[in-house]
Write an enzyme that holds these catalytic residues in place. Structure first.
Site, PDB file in Angstrom:
ATOM      1  N   ASP A  58       0.853  -1.190   0.000  1.00 60.28           N
ATOM      2  CA  ASP A  58       0.000   0.000   0.000  1.00 60.28           C
ATOM      3  C   ASP A  58       0.887   1.238   0.000  1.00 60.28           C
ATOM      4  OD1 ASP A  58      -2.540   1.354   2.271  1.00 60.28           O
ATOM      5  OD2 ASP A  58      -2.038   1.845   0.210  1.00 60.28           O
ATOM      6  N   GLU A  88      -2.545   1.749  -8.244  1.00 57.89           N
ATOM      7  CA  GLU A  88      -3.261   2.716  -9.050  1.00 57.89           C
ATOM      8  C   GLU A  88      -4.667   2.205  -9.331  1.00 57.89           C
ATOM      9  OE1 GLU A  88      -2.428   5.641 -12.860  1.00 57.89           O
ATOM     10  OE2 GLU A  88      -1.456   3.678 -12.830  1.00 57.89           O
TER      11      GLU A  88
END
EC number: 3.2.1.4
Length: 555
Positions: free
Chosen positions: A523, A532
């Site tokens: 993360d 993304e």
């Protein structure tokens, strides 16, 4: 704890000690639905289901089906499907607790609304003022765009109006490949379960928000069609933008060359949209169908795949064609794209020539999950719905079932029952699409056998995974925090309802661990290869929730 796991956990959010070893769907479960949780703890202690309201032990549960993660940790499954009473619960072992989760009829409505609304937040070519997120950005990219390379209709530098559409991901590119499949997935979700979307509308609109979003994108797609019916591929700058808001990206924006794969996907999406949009706007429906037929006429003049591409076209945007990372056989041909187009055109127009073209070009090898690389499956599904019983339909049903069986088998052997086992760029989207394909095979055969497998794909994406984390921003107790998205990085504005790409063994950004299967994730806003968002990711999870809902509402 292995070094790999230590790295992964350290690079992601700090987890509570209470939730480190029991993973659940953090958005919750339906009362009549399937309910699975997963335990990572090594000890063999039983699991208790606790009512949050009064601390009462509701059930003593057993663990089963031990499977190993890539780092050799063991995962076991807890089945508590017999619990149907609405309320808030937690699971406990001797070493910890799960996050609280809900059992309720409207469990997935909030996240579904966020997933659709995220597409509104991705709109280009208009100001976006949104109370729910605090987004207040001016209109952007109002000069889109200029022809990048001369063709037989336009000189290089010719200014056309291609304003509008959605930004594809965390940057500002706009692509026909992903917009077409995103629109189609939204429209299919609405077609499948309209009751999920009927109450959510944009201010001042009488249409469901999911229809408004689709029309916004379809209007942009119309602008991308050339005079001869061919469709341009994408709009972007020649350089990747900096970490800025879209209104600050003042570079010249170019329109890149036409292709038959994009033209075919355009024809399919437009023909399908003509059916779904007709009750809301008959004139717009006719316009969509006219554009679809115009695209089909262009395709009839091109017998082979054609892509107007040259070195340098991808200096500021994604290729969305065969490249060193995307090497699937479906990218060597446009047959899969044409199959989808022929199916939708036949169903919408009733013209037998389109059915004949589908049958002439059909090969079962193109039946797989629906994605920009290969969209044929949606055409197969819609033909199954449209065709009367007979040999042709039976073949399509059988071919779809064979692929679904492969995904079901993979899910049965996987930690967290994940059907997709290709952990590459966009693996979370692939997981959602595998669940949809499984449901299509069920419905095509008039059965509901694999509902639990479909549920497990939702569970994995919403928290039942090795990271105890929902892959959708602001959805769950622990969810993605460090989205790779230029607007969020530049402004700090929270963007809820964004599904990230997920584990990717190639880890092209050099941040997530490589070659670790479903553990190749971190993360981090620096890790664009796993963290993304993209419009088609959200669309696939929207579609997955819709087909799951259909199991309970007369598919």
């Amino acid at each position: 704890m292995t070094k790999v796991l230590s790295y992964i956990m350290g690079a992601t959010i700090a987890f509570s000690a209470q939730s480190a070893d029991i993973m659940v769907n953090q958005s919750g479960y339906l009362p009549a639905g399937d309910k699975f949780a997963y335990v990572l703890a090594e000890q063999a202690s039983d699991v208790q289901l606790i009512s949050v309201a009064d601390g009462r032990v509701v059930a003593e549960l057993e663990r089963s089906g031990e499977v190993s993660l890539p780092d050799a940790r063991k995962v076991t499954t807890v089945d508590f499907s017999q619990i149907k009473t609405p309320g808030w619960y937690q699971l406990e072992t001797g070493s910890g607790q799960s996050v609280p989760f809900q059992i309720g009829d409207d469990t997935y409505l909030p996240i579904n609304e966020r997933l659709v609304h995220a597409l509104y937040l991705q709109r280009s070519g208009m100001a976006v003022q949104d109370i729910s997120t605090g987004m207040n950005r001016p209109e952007s990219h109002m000069l889109d765009g200029q022809i990048f390379r001369a063709d037989e209709f336009h000189k290089a530098g010719t200014q056309l109006d291609v304003i509008g559409g959605w930004y594809d991901a965390g940057d500002f590119g706009k692509y026909v490949a992903t917009t077409t499949i995103t629109v189609a997935r939204l429209l299919e979700a609405y077609r499948q379960t309209p009751q999920l979307y009927s109450q959510t509308k944009l201010p001042g609109s009488n249409k469901p928000a999911i229809i408004d979003e689709s029309i916004y994108a379809l209007d942009w797609l119309l602008k991308m069609q050339r005079e001869d019916g061919a469709v341009y591929r994408k709009v972007s700058g020649a350089r990747w933008p900096a970490k800025i808001g879209p209104w600050q990206d003042n570079q010249t924006r170019f329109i890149y060359g036409v292709s038959t794969p994009e033209t075919a996907k355009f024809a399919a999406a437009m023909a399908f949209a003509a059916r779904i949009i007709k009750p809301y706007d008959a004139d717009l429906s006719r316009q969509f169908l006219s554009a679809a037929i115009h695209a089909a006429n262009y395709l009839s003049s091109q017998n082979e795949q054609y892509i107007d591409w040259k070195e340098g076209d991808d200096s500021g945007s994604g290729p969305y064609m065969k490249n060193k990372f995307d090497t699937e056989a479906s990218l060597d041909t446009d047959v899969d794209d044409r199959l989808w187009a022929y199916a939708e055109l036949y169903i919408t127009t009733g013209q037998e020539k389109f059915k004949a073209a589908f049958q002439e070009n059909y090969d079962p090898q193109w039946v797989d999950i629906f994605e920009w690389k290969n969209p044929a499956a949606m055409g197969v599904w819609h033909l199954i719905l449209a065709e009367e019983k007979g040999e042709f339909r039976d073949q399509l049903v059988n071919d779809l079932a064979l692929v679904a069986d492969r995904y079901i088998q993979q899910a049965q052997q996987s930690p967290f029952r994940v059907a997709n086992q290709r952990f590459i760029w966009g693996s979370n989207k692939m997981t959602a699409e595998a669940g949809i394909l499984i449901s299509w095979a069920d419905f095509a055969q008039g059965r509901l056998d694999n509902r639990a497998s479909v549920q497990s794909q939702i569970d994995y994406l919403l928290g039942a995974n090795a990271f105890d984390m929902s892959f959708v921003t602001n959805s769950g107790t622990y969810s993605v925090r460090n989205l790779h998205h230029l607007y969020q990085i530049a402004t700090g504005v929270s963007l809820p309802g964004y599904l990230v790409g997920g584990p990717n063994e190639m880890a092209q950004a050099g941040v997530a661990p490589k070659n670790m299967g479903m553990l190749s994730y971190v993360d981090s806003k620096k890790s664009y290869a796993v963290n993304e968002f993209a419009i088609d990711y959200n669309a696939s999870l929207i579609g997955l929730i819709a087909v799951h809902h259909a199991y309970f509402n007369h598919y």
